[in-house]
Design an enzyme around this catalytic site. Structure first.
Site, short mmCIF file in Angstrom:
data_model
loop_
_atom_site.label_atom_id
_atom_site.label_comp_id
_atom_site.label_asym_id
_atom_site.label_seq_id
_atom_site.Cartn_x
_atom_site.Cartn_y
_atom_site.Cartn_z
N ASP A 52 15.29 -23.64 49.26
CA ASP A 52 16.56 -24.32 49.47
C ASP A 52 17.70 -23.30 49.53
O ASP A 52 18.15 -22.80 48.50
CB ASP A 52 16.79 -25.33 48.34
CG ASP A 52 18.14 -26.02 48.41
OD1 ASP A 52 18.84 -25.86 49.44
OD2 ASP A 52 18.50 -26.70 47.44
N GLU A 94 25.17 6.72 41.46
CA GLU A 94 25.09 7.05 40.03
C GLU A 94 25.62 5.84 39.23
O GLU A 94 26.78 5.82 38.82
CB GLU A 94 25.93 8.28 39.71
CG GLU A 94 25.50 9.54 40.44
CD GLU A 94 26.43 10.72 40.15
OE1 GLU A 94 27.48 10.51 39.49
OE2 GLU A 94 26.12 11.84 40.58
N GLU A 125 26.61 3.68 36.31
CA GLU A 125 26.87 3.75 34.88
C GLU A 125 26.84 2.35 34.28
O GLU A 125 27.05 1.36 34.98
CB GLU A 125 28.22 4.41 34.61
CG GLU A 125 28.30 5.84 35.12
CD GLU A 125 29.72 6.40 35.12
OE1 GLU A 125 29.86 7.63 35.15
OE2 GLU A 125 30.68 5.60 35.12
N GLU A 165 27.48 8.63 28.40
CA GLU A 165 28.68 8.82 29.20
C GLU A 165 29.92 8.90 28.31
O GLU A 165 29.85 8.88 27.09
CB GLU A 165 28.83 7.72 30.25
CG GLU A 165 28.43 8.14 31.67
CD GLU A 165 29.28 9.27 32.23
OE1 GLU A 165 30.39 9.53 31.70
OE2 GLU A 165 28.85 9.92 33.20
N GLU A 213 24.40 6.74 31.52
CA GLU A 213 24.11 6.92 32.94
C GLU A 213 22.70 7.47 33.10
O GLU A 213 22.29 8.38 32.38
CB GLU A 213 25.12 7.88 33.57
CG GLU A 213 24.87 8.16 35.05
CD GLU A 213 25.88 9.12 35.66
OE1 GLU A 213 25.48 10.01 36.43
OE2 GLU A 213 27.08 8.98 35.34
N HIS A 255 29.36 6.37 41.49
CA HIS A 255 29.65 7.37 42.49
C HIS A 255 28.52 7.40 43.51
O HIS A 255 27.35 7.37 43.14
CB HIS A 255 29.80 8.75 41.85
CG HIS A 255 30.78 8.79 40.72
ND1 HIS A 255 30.69 9.70 39.68
CD2 HIS A 255 31.86 8.02 40.45
CE1 HIS A 255 31.69 9.50 38.83
NE2 HIS A 255 32.41 8.48 39.28
N ARG A 258 37.00 16.30 40.47
CA ARG A 258 36.64 14.94 40.12
C ARG A 258 37.85 14.01 40.01
O ARG A 258 37.68 12.83 39.70
CB ARG A 258 35.84 14.93 38.81
CG ARG A 258 34.39 15.36 39.00
CD ARG A 258 33.63 15.44 37.68
NE ARG A 258 32.20 15.52 37.89
CZ ARG A 258 31.53 16.62 38.19
NH1 ARG A 258 32.19 17.76 38.34
NH2 ARG A 258 30.22 16.61 38.35
N GLU A 271 30.57 12.90 48.10
CA GLU A 271 30.48 11.96 46.98
C GLU A 271 31.72 11.07 46.98
O GLU A 271 32.83 11.56 46.77
CB GLU A 271 30.39 12.71 45.64
CG GLU A 271 30.35 11.79 44.44
CD GLU A 271 30.58 12.52 43.12
OE1 GLU A 271 30.32 11.93 42.06
OE2 GLU A 271 31.04 13.68 43.15
N ARG A 302 33.69 8.44 44.98
CA ARG A 302 33.68 8.15 43.55
C ARG A 302 34.30 6.80 43.19
O ARG A 302 34.26 6.38 42.05
CB ARG A 302 34.43 9.27 42.81
CG ARG A 302 33.75 10.62 42.96
CD ARG A 302 34.58 11.75 42.37
NE ARG A 302 34.83 11.60 40.95
CZ ARG A 302 33.98 11.89 39.98
NH1 ARG A 302 32.75 12.33 40.29
NH2 ARG A 302 34.30 11.73 38.72
#
Length: 469
Positions: A51, A130, A132, A212, A220, A269, A339, A357, A359
């Protein structure tokens, strides 16, 4: 495996049941189970009806019949079911046309991979998320017409230094000081190791696990990168295994981005790169060792970032994390090693490891949709040669308001992200990867089921601020 090999695999493992898993529109795994006697090679050809009107964001009740079609390459033994059970991830198809269902997230991921190949730009997109999460010992919440509350607790929470624990042994990580302390401050090494062991036993390539930054059990575990569709599958198994290992140890896991006030939230990330004929197309001699193609890819992400947030940060809670001061990647800039930028270029001398990357995303996202949308934004950047501008090799968090005024940012609320998606989504429609129907339903569902209910309800902090007005 082929259908015949899956049937033999089930026989060899003496499976008693078959569990069929598929992802709903929002991003939660659904399933149902049949006895092994109801399973055979024909299941992969005929599918099984269900369904579709009972799944969030899918079919109306007058047109509800749908089919699941198991993918034989996804066969595993479910590690948490007491009686031996074969597990299969499924695609959703229309029972009349026998075509893929446009709102099936896995089908969207498959179309994104097909579009990439048809473009001639590359043949493979690799993603390495990644995710977390927080591991709690207790969670309680309620929301009614006259009251609302939430309460999360962790034996690691810094707020419990004065609690009677018979005995309280201390060693609770302070706010923003949870990154990498050894035991006994990190009380979860055995639990994480068990999680990593089960993940590996189920075919996921795990690279590391650690505590973390936040207090209260933030952790993580990192997976090795995989192709877009395969990583969508891997992320679903990852969440399933993490949650179930926690529960059998008397703990609970949430991938909610910001469950704790005034400490770091949980992100996801996303490392990504494009390959063709076994060659990494992001490796080059430009800034950070990247190619011009990689720069254009970054340009596409930056141009469409606000609309992209509707898929990469798809909850109202996502924007409790995306605020300055908590390592939150809100500034649309790229930089080598940095970062504080939303797009980081990891430092590596390995040509095969050259990547971008992004983030900003978090793990409340539907992985298939989030990865597909990031790929489509990056491809739009490549196809239109979108220049990302100059890198920003500074601590963006330390810049003055005057210096920050010319740096764009990601969306500040889910409502803003949805509005931006409504205005900016032609790039998602290329190759029929996303459709107007999917975009419209995503925006409609998110507004009606999430934005409006949160917007209309008073919260406890408002009573602290305004009750005496």
């Amino acid at each position: 495996m082929t259908p015949a090999e899956v049937v033999k695999f089930a026989q060899d493992n003496e499976c008693l049941f078959v569990d069929f898993k598929f992802l709903d529109f929002v991003g939660i795994w659904q399933h149902f189970t049949t006895p092994i006697s109801e399973f055979g090679e024909e299941t992969f050809e005929e599918g099984i009806g269900f369904d579709g009107s009972s799944i969030r964001g899918w079919q109306p009740i007058h047109n509800s019949d749908m089919l699941i079609m198991p993918d034989p390459t996804t066969a595993k033994i479910d590690p948490f079911v007491e009686m031996t059970t074969l597990s299969l991830i499924c695609n959703i198809i229309d029972p009349i046309t026998r075509e893929g269902y446009s709102r099936d997230p896995r089908f969207i991921a498959q179309k994104a991979e097909a579009y990439l190949k048809s473009s001639g730009i590359a043949d493979t997109a690799y993603f390495g998320p990644e995710p977390e999460c927080f591991i709690f010992d207790d969670v309680r919440y309620a929301s009614g017409p006259n009251e609302s509350f939430y309460s999360v607790d962790s034996v690691e929470g810094i707020w419990n230094t004065g609690r009677e624990e018979f005995p309280n042994l201390g060693y609770k990580p302070r706010h923003k000081e949870g990154y990498f302390p050894c035991a006994p401050t990190d009380s979860m090494i055995d639990l994480r190791n068990e999680m990593m062991m089960v993940l590996q036993e189920n075919g996921l390539h795990i690279e590391c696990g650690h505590h973390e930054v936040a207090t209260g059990g933030q952790c993580e575990i990192d997976m090795r990168f995989n192709s877009l569709l395969q990583m969508g599958d891997d992320l679903q198994w990852f969440k399933y295994i993490i949650k179930n290992v926690a529960v059998r140890n008397g703990k609970t896991v949430t991938f909610m981005p910001k469950p704790i006030y005034n400490d770091n939230g949980s992100g996801m990330h996303c490392h990504q790169s494009l390959w063709k004929d076994g060659k990494n197309l992001f490796a080059g001699d430009g800034y950070g060792g990247l190619s011009k193609m990689a720069m254009y890819y970054i340009g596409g992400i930056m141009k469409h970032a606000k609309a992209l947030c509707a898929f990469t940060n798809p909850t109202t809670n996502s924007y409790k994390r995306l605020v300055p001061g908590f390592e939150a990647p809100v500034n649309l800039a790229y930089s080598n090693r940095n970062r504080s930028a939303s797009l980081r270029i990891p430092v590596t001398n390995n040509e095969k490891a050259k990547r971008v990357e992004y983030r900003t995303p978090d793990a409340s996202a539907n992985g298939y949709l989030a990865f597909a949308a990031q790929l489509m934004a990056g491809l739009d950047g490549i196809e239109n040669k979108i220049d990302p501008g100059q890198p920003l090799d500074k601590d963006i968090y330390g810049l003055s308001p005057e210096e920050l005024k010319d740096i764009p940012s990601v969306a500040g609320t889910l409502e803003e992200a949805l509005n931006c998606l409504e205005a900016d989504h032609d790039w998602l429609l290329k190759g029929d990867v996303f459709t107007e129907d999917v975009i419209d339903m995503w925006i409609s569902y998110k507004r009606e089921a999430e934005v409006d209910p949160v917007r209309m309800r008073p919260c406890p902090e408002e009573f602290a601020l305004y009750f005496d007005c």
